[in-house]
Design an enzyme around this catalytic site. Sequence first.
Site, PDB file in Angstrom:
ATOM      1  N   ARG A  36       0.809  -1.216   0.000  1.00  0.00           N
ATOM      2  CA  ARG A  36       0.000   0.000   0.000  1.00  0.00           C
ATOM      3  C   ARG A  36       0.849   1.277   0.000  1.00  0.00           C
ATOM      4  O   ARG A  36       0.424   2.306   0.522  1.00  0.00           O
ATOM      5  CB  ARG A  36      -0.985   0.012   1.184  1.00  0.00           C
ATOM      6  N   ARG A  40      -2.483   6.415   0.027  1.00  0.00           N
ATOM      7  CA  ARG A  40      -2.588   6.342   1.485  1.00  0.00           C
ATOM      8  C   ARG A  40      -1.757   7.379   2.229  1.00  0.00           C
ATOM      9  O   ARG A  40      -2.293   8.153   2.981  1.00  0.00           O
ATOM     10  CB  ARG A  40      -2.226   4.939   2.001  1.00  0.00           C
ATOM     11  N   ARG A  49      -5.257  12.920  -6.204  1.00  0.00           N
ATOM     12  CA  ARG A  49      -6.551  12.323  -5.879  1.00  0.00           C
ATOM     13  C   ARG A  49      -7.627  13.397  -5.692  1.00  0.00           C
ATOM     14  O   ARG A  49      -8.753  13.239  -6.157  1.00  0.00           O
ATOM     15  CB  ARG A  49      -6.328  11.493  -4.617  1.00  0.00           C
ATOM     16  N   ASP A  86      -6.872  -1.495  -7.652  1.00  0.00           N
ATOM     17  CA  ASP A  86      -7.461  -2.104  -6.456  1.00  0.00           C
ATOM     18  C   ASP A  86      -7.821  -3.548  -6.771  1.00  0.00           C
ATOM     19  O   ASP A  86      -8.063  -3.895  -7.928  1.00  0.00           O
ATOM     20  CB  ASP A  86      -8.701  -1.349  -5.981  1.00  0.00           C
ATOM     21  N   TYR A 162     -15.799 -10.014  -0.437  1.00  0.00           N
ATOM     22  CA  TYR A 162     -16.374  -8.711  -0.794  1.00  0.00           C
ATOM     23  C   TYR A 162     -17.660  -8.871  -1.598  1.00  0.00           C
ATOM     24  O   TYR A 162     -18.612  -8.109  -1.421  1.00  0.00           O
ATOM     25  CB  TYR A 162     -15.369  -7.872  -1.585  1.00  0.00           C
TER      26      TYR A 162
HETATM   27  O1  CP3 Z   1      -0.040  -1.302  -2.750  1.00  0.00           O
HETATM   28  C1  CP3 Z   1      -0.401  -0.262  -3.344  1.00  0.00           C
HETATM   29  O2  CP3 Z   1      -0.170   0.865  -2.899  1.00  0.00           O
HETATM   30  C2  CP3 Z   1      -1.090  -0.374  -4.684  1.00  0.00           C
HETATM   31  C3  CP3 Z   1      -2.454   0.020  -4.681  1.00  0.00           C
HETATM   32  C4  CP3 Z   1      -3.466  -0.794  -3.897  1.00  0.00           C
HETATM   33  C5  CP3 Z   1      -4.692  -0.209  -3.464  1.00  0.00           C
HETATM   34  N1  CP3 Z   1      -5.461  -1.211  -2.932  1.00  0.00           N
HETATM   35  C6  CP3 Z   1      -5.056   1.198  -3.594  1.00  0.00           C
HETATM   36  C7  CP3 Z   1      -6.085   1.762  -2.690  1.00  0.00           C
HETATM   37  C8  CP3 Z   1      -3.492  -2.143  -3.558  1.00  0.00           C
HETATM   38  C9  CP3 Z   1      -2.425  -3.221  -3.734  1.00  0.00           C
HETATM   39  C10 CP3 Z   1      -4.768  -2.402  -2.962  1.00  0.00           C
HETATM   40  C11 CP3 Z   1      -5.180  -3.739  -2.518  1.00  0.00           C
HETATM   41  C12 CP3 Z   1      -6.376  -3.878  -1.690  1.00  0.00           C
HETATM   42  N2  CP3 Z   1      -7.557  -3.181  -1.788  1.00  0.00           N
HETATM   43  C13 CP3 Z   1      -6.523  -4.852  -0.676  1.00  0.00           C
HETATM   44  C14 CP3 Z   1      -5.480  -5.887  -0.319  1.00  0.00           C
HETATM   45  C15 CP3 Z   1      -4.381  -5.341   0.475  1.00  0.00           C
HETATM   46  C16 CP3 Z   1      -4.661  -5.150   1.934  1.00  0.00           C
HETATM   47  O3  CP3 Z   1      -4.418  -4.028   2.423  1.00  0.00           O
HETATM   48  O4  CP3 Z   1      -5.070  -6.101   2.606  1.00  0.00           O
HETATM   49  C17 CP3 Z   1      -7.811  -4.695  -0.129  1.00  0.00           C
HETATM   50  C18 CP3 Z   1      -8.392  -5.507   0.996  1.00  0.00           C
HETATM   51  C19 CP3 Z   1      -8.461  -3.648  -0.848  1.00  0.00           C
HETATM   52  C20 CP3 Z   1      -9.835  -3.146  -0.682  1.00  0.00           C
HETATM   53  C21 CP3 Z   1      -9.862  -1.723  -0.318  1.00  0.00           C
HETATM   54  N3  CP3 Z   1      -9.550  -0.688  -1.170  1.00  0.00           N
HETATM   55  C22 CP3 Z   1     -10.214  -1.141   0.934  1.00  0.00           C
HETATM   56  C23 CP3 Z   1     -10.609  -1.925   2.162  1.00  0.00           C
HETATM   57  C24 CP3 Z   1     -10.104   0.262   0.815  1.00  0.00           C
HETATM   58  C25 CP3 Z   1     -10.455   1.334   1.830  1.00  0.00           C
HETATM   59  C26 CP3 Z   1      -9.453   1.551   2.862  1.00  0.00           C
HETATM   60  C27 CP3 Z   1      -8.002   1.731   2.403  1.00  0.00           C
HETATM   61  O5  CP3 Z   1      -7.490   2.842   2.357  1.00  0.00           O
HETATM   62  O6  CP3 Z   1      -7.392   0.728   2.108  1.00  0.00           O
HETATM   63  C28 CP3 Z   1      -9.640   0.522  -0.495  1.00  0.00           C
HETATM   64  C29 CP3 Z   1      -9.350   1.844  -1.049  1.00  0.00           C
HETATM   65  C30 CP3 Z   1      -7.983   2.073  -1.569  1.00  0.00           C
HETATM   66  N4  CP3 Z   1      -7.291   1.217  -2.384  1.00  0.00           N
HETATM   67  C31 CP3 Z   1      -7.192   3.240  -1.332  1.00  0.00           C
HETATM   68  C32 CP3 Z   1      -6.004   3.039  -2.039  1.00  0.00           C
HETATM   69  C33 CP3 Z   1      -4.855   4.008  -2.166  1.00  0.00           C
HETATM   70  C34 CP3 Z   1      -7.616   4.477  -0.522  1.00  0.00           C
HETATM   71  C35 CP3 Z   1      -8.672   5.192  -1.270  1.00  0.00           C
HETATM   72  C36 CP3 Z   1      -8.496   6.683  -1.361  1.00  0.00           C
HETATM   73  O7  CP3 Z   1      -7.508   7.168  -1.930  1.00  0.00           O
HETATM   74  O8  CP3 Z   1      -9.407   7.344  -0.899  1.00  0.00           O
END
Ligand code: CP3
Length: 351
Positions: A36, A40, A49, A86, A162
């Site tokens: 991540r 973030r 964003r 994602d 999900y």
């Molecule tokens: O690793 C990286 O930085 C690459 C990008 C990436 C995102 N999501 C961007 C994202 C990756 C590899 C993921 C994977 C992901 N997404 C997982 C598996 C990894 C883990 O952490 O267990 C899961 C469970 C998700 C589902 C998901 N997406 C959730 C639960 C959320 C909300 C909370 C959060 O911030 O994780 C997201 C949103 C998301 N995906 C964001 C980002 C940068 C934040 C959204 C925003 O910018 O508002």
Amino acid sequence: MSFHIVPIFAAMLKNDLILKAARGEKTERTPVWLMRQAGRILPEYRAVRNSLSGFKELVETPALAAEVTIQPVDILGVDAAIIFSDILVIPEAMGLTYEMVEKKGPHFPKTVEKAADIDKLKVADPSDLSYVYEAIKITKKELDSRVPLIGFAGAPWTIFSYMIEGGGSKTFSKARKLLYTDPEMADRLLDMITKSTIKYLKSQIRAGADMLQIFDSWAGVLPPEHYSRFSLKYIAKICDAITEVPITVFAKGAWWALPEMADLNCRTVGLDWNMNPKEARKILPNKTLQGNLDPCALYADNESIKQETKKMLDAFGDHPHIANLGHGVYPDTDPNKVKFFIESVKELSTH
Ligand code: CP3
């Protein structure tokens, strides 16, 4: 005598430490990246964003997705980029759209409740996700071979959760209920997700991904027997199908599954911070291990971060290791602390 000229498909990478470690080769220092890392924590990410309607627009705009993919390479000095996307693009390509609710997370307006709901879904057609491949191509070009690019997907069980729950959950009891009440239906959906994921990952490789990671974020909610039967079985199918690049499997919370993971056709196994690297090394002598600093360690002062990093590096010892956190970096982590962690790994692991 005939000569075989081995074509060099990929441009030589300037920093291929992660690929070397993933192949089990010795490296001059331990490579490091963070789950991540794209998004973030970086204000530079927030700026991009905030100029858009939301998360999905960013994911679906390849030039901007490429930009935020490269930010951590430039700003934090990590040894790999991970494509900004994602795991939830797969259910969407299968016919179940998601929304990303600000400050709350993902939400699926429609979920899978009964067998008839699966009939309405399809195995994702790789062309449904062309924006991801486009982002990979742009990223590869702009990275200019500085570091490898990691592609990724969710593990079928995590994606399944999900699609059934419609979002995050404390218990995952709806998704878990189905494994007891209608295992055939569960298998049918897991199989469709697996087929979609294999096509998707192969397309990521064709677009330029140098290695892949499978995120099984909700592995830890399953009892061991269900984990083998409903998760690892499908992860194994994905690993068997992907022969082109090294794969990492990260099954959060599934410490009991490490012995079975020895048989997966994956090069690297990711450890979370509950897992003991020394124990994992005994169980998985032939895999590269990735991980596993507690993400909360990055809230501490620099001196403690360095100490914890040293402890972690020592625990992994002199075996193939890719340094990382034990899960994704938390959103309120100071980017300077992340940078300090990365620099500490580089300094402490240089022989
Ligand atoms: O690793 C990286 O930085 C690459 C990008 C990436 C995102 N999501 C961007 C994202 C990756 C590899 C993921 C994977 C992901 N997404 C997982 C598996 C990894 C883990 O952490 O267990 C899961 C469970 C998700 C589902 C998901 N997406 C959730 C639960 C959320 C909300 C909370 C959060 O911030 O994780 C997201 C949103 C998301 N995906 C964001 C980002 C940068 C934040 C959204 C925003 O910018 O508002």
